[in-house]
Design a protein around this motif. Structure first.
Motif, PDB file in Angstrom:
ATOM      1  N   GLU A   1     -11.405 -22.127  49.342  1.00  0.00           N
ATOM      2  CA  GLU A   1     -11.218 -21.373  50.571  1.00  0.00           C
ATOM      3  C   GLU A   1      -9.971 -20.487  50.467  1.00  0.00           C
ATOM      4  O   GLU A   1      -8.927 -20.909  49.955  1.00  0.00           O
ATOM      5  N   PHE A   2     -10.076 -19.266  50.976  1.00  0.00           N
ATOM      6  CA  PHE A   2      -8.988 -18.297  50.929  1.00  0.00           C
ATOM      7  C   PHE A   2      -8.743 -17.753  52.327  1.00  0.00           C
ATOM      8  O   PHE A   2      -9.688 -17.429  53.053  1.00  0.00           O
ATOM      9  N   SER A   3      -7.469 -17.685  52.719  1.00  0.00           N
ATOM     10  CA  SER A   3      -7.100 -17.094  54.009  1.00  0.00           C
ATOM     11  C   SER A   3      -5.686 -16.554  53.889  1.00  0.00           C
ATOM     12  O   SER A   3      -4.785 -17.246  53.397  1.00  0.00           O
ATOM     13  N   SER A   4      -5.484 -15.317  54.348  1.00  0.00           N
ATOM     14  CA  SER A   4      -4.161 -14.715  54.226  1.00  0.00           C
ATOM     15  C   SER A   4      -4.040 -13.567  55.234  1.00  0.00           C
ATOM     16  O   SER A   4      -5.002 -12.832  55.476  1.00  0.00           O
ATOM     17  N   GLU A   5      -2.839 -13.461  55.833  1.00  0.00           N
ATOM     18  CA  GLU A   5      -2.509 -12.329  56.698  1.00  0.00           C
ATOM     19  C   GLU A   5      -1.456 -11.479  55.979  1.00  0.00           C
ATOM     20  O   GLU A   5      -0.448 -12.007  55.499  1.00  0.00           O
ATOM     21  N   PHE A   6      -1.683 -10.180  55.910  1.00  0.00           N
ATOM     22  CA  PHE A   6      -0.756  -9.328  55.180  1.00  0.00           C
ATOM     23  C   PHE A   6      -0.791  -7.922  55.778  1.00  0.00           C
ATOM     24  O   PHE A   6      -1.668  -7.572  56.565  1.00  0.00           O
TER      25      PHE A   6
END
Length: 959
Positions: A676-681
């Motif tokens: 699973e991948f999750s990121s705020e940028f």
């Protein structure tokens, strides 16, 4: 080698074109675009030419391997097999030599050049094997090394039921070392085939007695015995008793088990244990499967040899009894020591041969010399062949020259005794004079005996054939005659038909299976008998009465009807060979249904993404190639058209945010991870573009069976407005708290001066009663303001500093509560304050100032919101591990909608209080903060009949 490089570079276009034309005939390239067929071939040939010209360097080797990996991954995605990929490199290896056949001799490559070229292609095919199987060359060499060691330790023979620990434990220890495990234990099934008993444990000289486990039970070992694949248990400690049944796995945290399954029957289970909790990669499981399969063969062979030795021992005893019987029957018995070549004679040698035992030569040569010259070579050759082979018995009839020079005919029967390796040690035989019988029968009886022997052998072989067919691992049946009577049906086909053998044997197959009437079976069988041609059925649909209660169920079968001729096999009929493929057909049907469902799901996903204003992306982790939809390109600021790789897209991410995005992607792609991948940028806007945008990306990594990431898909959402709102809210909150802290701090100094001044005025004796009352009112107002400021300061510290600090010290809690109650009684003498304390003192470690503040706030709250004629009760008691403080009042209940937020700042239990009792609404919030700082909890209950009770639970920590 320069000629090879020159030739490849000069004919590059021709090679690529011929490869594309020839590859079109391969199954792996069907349906591919021309660019996909060629793939990375031009670049690959350039690198191969450079290596042949200049030699191998790390940079060239890395480039070649990267191009090979890109090509192989493309073939993986289109469903090609390992053989398909290697065939393409083989095709390339044929095309290049074909081109230089017409070249001039001086332009043809040398032997060293050809060696360099074919070495590159062989390494490419090795790369194919590694990528398809996940098994490197080092893994295969390591596997071969341990298999050789297993073979060296293999016991020659094992006796069932004997103590096997000493013979088998070295094998189990070797597998433990090969797996780099903590220990292992081997279980074998008993004679009944249902229970498994331990035979070897790496931690014990002998397995603990009395243990066994049901192979069909719910335990971990039972599940392993029924599983075709290795089973992993990563939390072996703390198992339920039924799961641990049979296990002796102390200190093992991770278990890996696999059954021993030679010839399609359960032999046992091997359980390998690891001290630490760890995932088990596919390569480790594959390695264990190879070791266990080899171990199964070793044990199967050794157990079979043990059974043969037991049979030989029984045969030896039987032959000893036979020798004694021969002596009683006046036969000549001889004993030949094969090591010394000495022969010992006994029995009636004088009567039969005319020689006394002492007159007969001590060596076997004497006996050979007395055999008739015409029979000598045959007899000598036959007995030596029996000794050198595996025969247990030898028999021959020949002519022998006795002491008087007469020729007699003897029947010589012998038993060959062997050691554990099968090498002959002794031959014990008996001579019988059969001259009279031979002369009387004059050969007629001999021929009749041979005929009977041949018939018996044929019947025996036929019985063995029937037994073999019954035990065959495939479904077999023999149908006789035009009525198709079942004369043989093995267990497999009876299971396939859903009937026991006694319900089908010697019955026409259509009577035994009446439900197949009308399904075409009769026509198929009659056609085979009529034409003499076999019939092959592929995925034939039949309905058989195999379900519970005789209900019909659907099945799919592959079968062959092979005609049998009486002249060839002694029976007129049909041989049936069948297998059921119902599960495979149903799985294919489900896959087709899932494919349709997936297509509809993808369409719904596309519509949902459009509705949610979200973008999507699809990345190949191995190559970095990526597909971005138009919405995501707009979010990230990517070019509207053209291919953009992952590395290129990362340049549009803010440099400060780039490391955390790359870390999140690496964690998602880690083998054994969740994927699973999750990121705020933040996205870096193009020159002169829109302001900075915040993007929330979520995705999932899909892994191949060998654990490699093969696909990375996800979505993106523009959260710029949300981030701006969150930042504005954060700044507003910080400003409010900062302002409240400043105001509270700056107000405390003048209030302290007012309080000090009123205290000084009250000490003067000349004040009138009216002036004294005025000063007291000023003092009470100032103290109330001080309390409000103190609450505001505590609130500010709790919100900005993450809680209130506490200074715990040893104290007796009951005495502190009693002291606070006395102080409150002095300020409210008109109220009934009740106190209940335990008889024994409650000593522990708490902050006395904070506990006092907590109790004063709760008491003040209870006095404020209850009628003056009702009591306020305080109860202190001890429970296991904690102390409980309860404050109760009989006032009006707190509204149910207020109870959930009663401990929030600026909240009151009852609205509409007068100005004298007005507060900032922080008392209960500070109470909860103090309780939480001590590691405790606070609850409130409030009803019309029972009143309101605040319950504080503090951990009881000894000082």
């Amino acid at each position: 080698m320069n000629l090879v490089a020159d030739f490849i570079e000069a004919n590059l276009d021709v090679l690529v074109r011929r490869f594309a034309e020839a590859a079109r005939g391969l199954e792996s390239t069907q349906g591919l675009k021309p660019s996909e067929v060629i793939s990375t071939l031009p670049e690959y040939l350039h690198v191969v030419a450079a290596i042949c010209r200049h030699g191998v360097t790390p940079e060239r080797l890395e480039t070649r391997q990267r191009l090979e990996e890109a090509h192989i991954n493309l073939r993986l995605r289109v469903g090609a097999t390992q053989e398909d990929a290697t065939d393409e490199y083989t095709l390339l290896g044929r095309l290049i030599p074909q081109l230089w056949e017409d070249a001039r001799p001086e332009r043809k490559p040398s032997a060293s050049g050809l060696h360099c070229l074919f070495q590159q292609l062989e390494e490419a095919m090795d790369h194919v094997v590694v990528l398809f199987s996940g098994y490197s060359l080092e893994d295969r060499q390591r596997e071969k090394r341990f298999l050789r060691q297993l073979d060296a330790l293999a016991p020659r023979a094992l006796t069932p039921g004997a103590d096997l620990q000493g013979r088998v434990k070295p094998l189990v220890e070797l597998i433990t070392r090969a797996m780099e495990a903590t220990g292992a234990e081997l279980f074998l099934v008993d004679a009944g085939g249902r229970r498994m008993v331990p035979v070897a444990h790496t931690a014990y000289l002998a397995p603990p007695p009395g243990r066994s486990v049901d192979a069909q039970g719910p335990s971990f070992l039972g599940r392993v015995a029924r599983s075709e694949e290795p089973l992993v248990l990563t939390q072996a400690r703390g198992l339920e008793d039924f799961e641990r049944d049979g296990l002796e796995a102390g200190g093992w945290s991770t278990l890996l088990g696999l059954r021993l399954w030679p010839h399609g029957d359960l032999m046992g289970v091997l359980c390998v244990g690891f001290a630490e909790a760890r995932p088990v990669p596919p390569q480790t499981k594959h390695f264990l499967e190879t070791l266990v399969e080899y171990l199964s063969g070793i044990l199967d062979r050794a157990l079979l040899m043990g059974q043969l030795h037991e049979v030989n021992a029984r045969l030896e005893a039987s032959e000893t009894r036979y020798r004694l019987a021969s002596q009683a029957a006046a036969d000549t018995v001889w004993d030949w020591n094969l090591r010394t070549r000495e022969v010992a004679w006994s029995g009636e040698t004088r009567r039969l041969l005319g020689f006394a035992p002492e007159e007969m030569g001590p060596l076997v040569d004497w006996w050979v010399a007395r055999i008739h010259p015409e029979d000598r070579e045959r007899v000598e050759t036959g007995i030596h062949a029996a000794i050198q082979g595996r025969s247990a018995r030898w028999q021959d009839e020949y002519r022998f020259i006795n002491r008087r020079g007469e020729v007699i005919r003897v029947l010589d029967t012998a038993v060959i005794l062997r050691d554990a390796t099968g090498r002959g040690l002794r031959v014990v035989g008996a001579l019988q004079d059969v001259t009279s019988r031979w002369e009387a029968e004059h050969g007629h009886e001999r021929l009749l005996s041979e005929a009977r022997t041949a018939r018996l052998r044929a019947d025996t072989e036929l019985s063995q054939l029937h037994a073999l067919l019954r035990q065959a691992p495939v479904a077999l049946a023999i149908l006789r005659g035009s009525a198709h009577v079942v004369v043989l049906a093995n267990d497999r086909i009876c299971q396939l038909w859903g009937r026991p053998s006694d319900q089908v044997l010697e019955r026409p197959v259509l009577d035994a299976l009446p439900e197949v009437e009308g399904q075409g079976i009769r026509q198929m069988l009659d056609g085979v008998l009529a034409t003499g041609m076999p019939f092959v059925g592929h995925e034939v649909h039949l309905r058989l009465a195999r379900a519970e209660g005789g209900a019909l169920e659907d099945g799919y079968f592959n079968f062959v009807y092979q005609p049998l001729r009486a002249a060839e096999v002694g029976i007129e009929g049909i041989l049936v060979v069948a297998s059921e493929v119902t599960e495979a057909i149903q799985a294919r049907q489900r896959a087709e249904e899932l494919a349709g469902t997936l297509q509809a799901s993808e369409e719904r996903l596309r519509l949902a993404l459009d509705a949610a204003d979200m973008g999507s992306w699809d990345i190949e982790p191995a190559t970095g190639r990526a597909t971005w939809d138009a919405r995501y390109r707009t979010m990230l600021g990517l070019p509207a058209r053209g291919e953009v790789t992952l590395d290129e897209a990362m340049q549009f991410v803010f440099e400060e945010d780039r490391p955390q995005v790359e870390h999140a992607m690496a964690e998602a792609s880690r083998p054994g991870g969740s994927g699973e991948f999750s990121s705020e940028f933040r996205a870096r806007p193009p020159q002169g573009g829109k302001p900075v945008r915040w993007i929330l990306s979520r995705g999932h990594v899909h892994f191949a069976p060998d654990g490699r990431p093969v696909r990375f898909v996800g979505t993106g959402l523009d959260i710029t407005q949300r981030k701006q709102a969150e930042e504005a809210a954060r700044q507003r909150t910080e400003f409010e708290q900062y302002l409240m802290g400043i105001v509270s701090h700056d107000l405390r100094n003048p209030l302290s001066a007012i309080t000090l001044g009123t205290s000084s005025l009250l000490k003067r004796e000349e004040l009138s009663e009216r002036a004294t009352m005025a000063v007291l009112r000023i003092q009470n107002s100032a103290e109330r303001a001080v309390r409000m400021i103190r609450d505001l300061l505590d609130f500010t510290q709790a919100r900005m500093g993450g809680g209130l600090p506490v200074q715990c010290q040893e104290l007796e809690l009951g005495a502190l509560v009693r002291q606070v109650m006395e102080e409150v009684r002095m300020t409210a003498p008109e109220r009934d304050l009740q106190l209940s304390l335990p008889q024994a003192g409650l000593r522990g470690c708490w902050d006395p100032d904070r506990v006092t503040q907590l109790l004063i706030n709760l008491l003040g709250n209870a006095l404020k919101y209850s009628p003056e004629d009702t009591p306020v009760a305080v109860r202190l008691k001890e429970v296991p591990g904690a102390v409980v403080l309860e404050v109760h009042n009989g006032g009006a209940p707190i509204a149910p909608d207020v109870l959930p937020r009663i401990f929030q700042p600026m909240q009151r239990g009852v609205p509409g209080m007068d100005a004298a009792t007005r507060s900032v609404g922080l008392g209960l919030y500070i109470v909860r903060t103090i309780v939480q700082a001590h590691g405790g909890t606070i609850d409130v209950t409030s009803t019309q009949g029972a009143g309101t009770t605040f319950t504080v639970r503090l951990p009881h920590v000894d000082a």
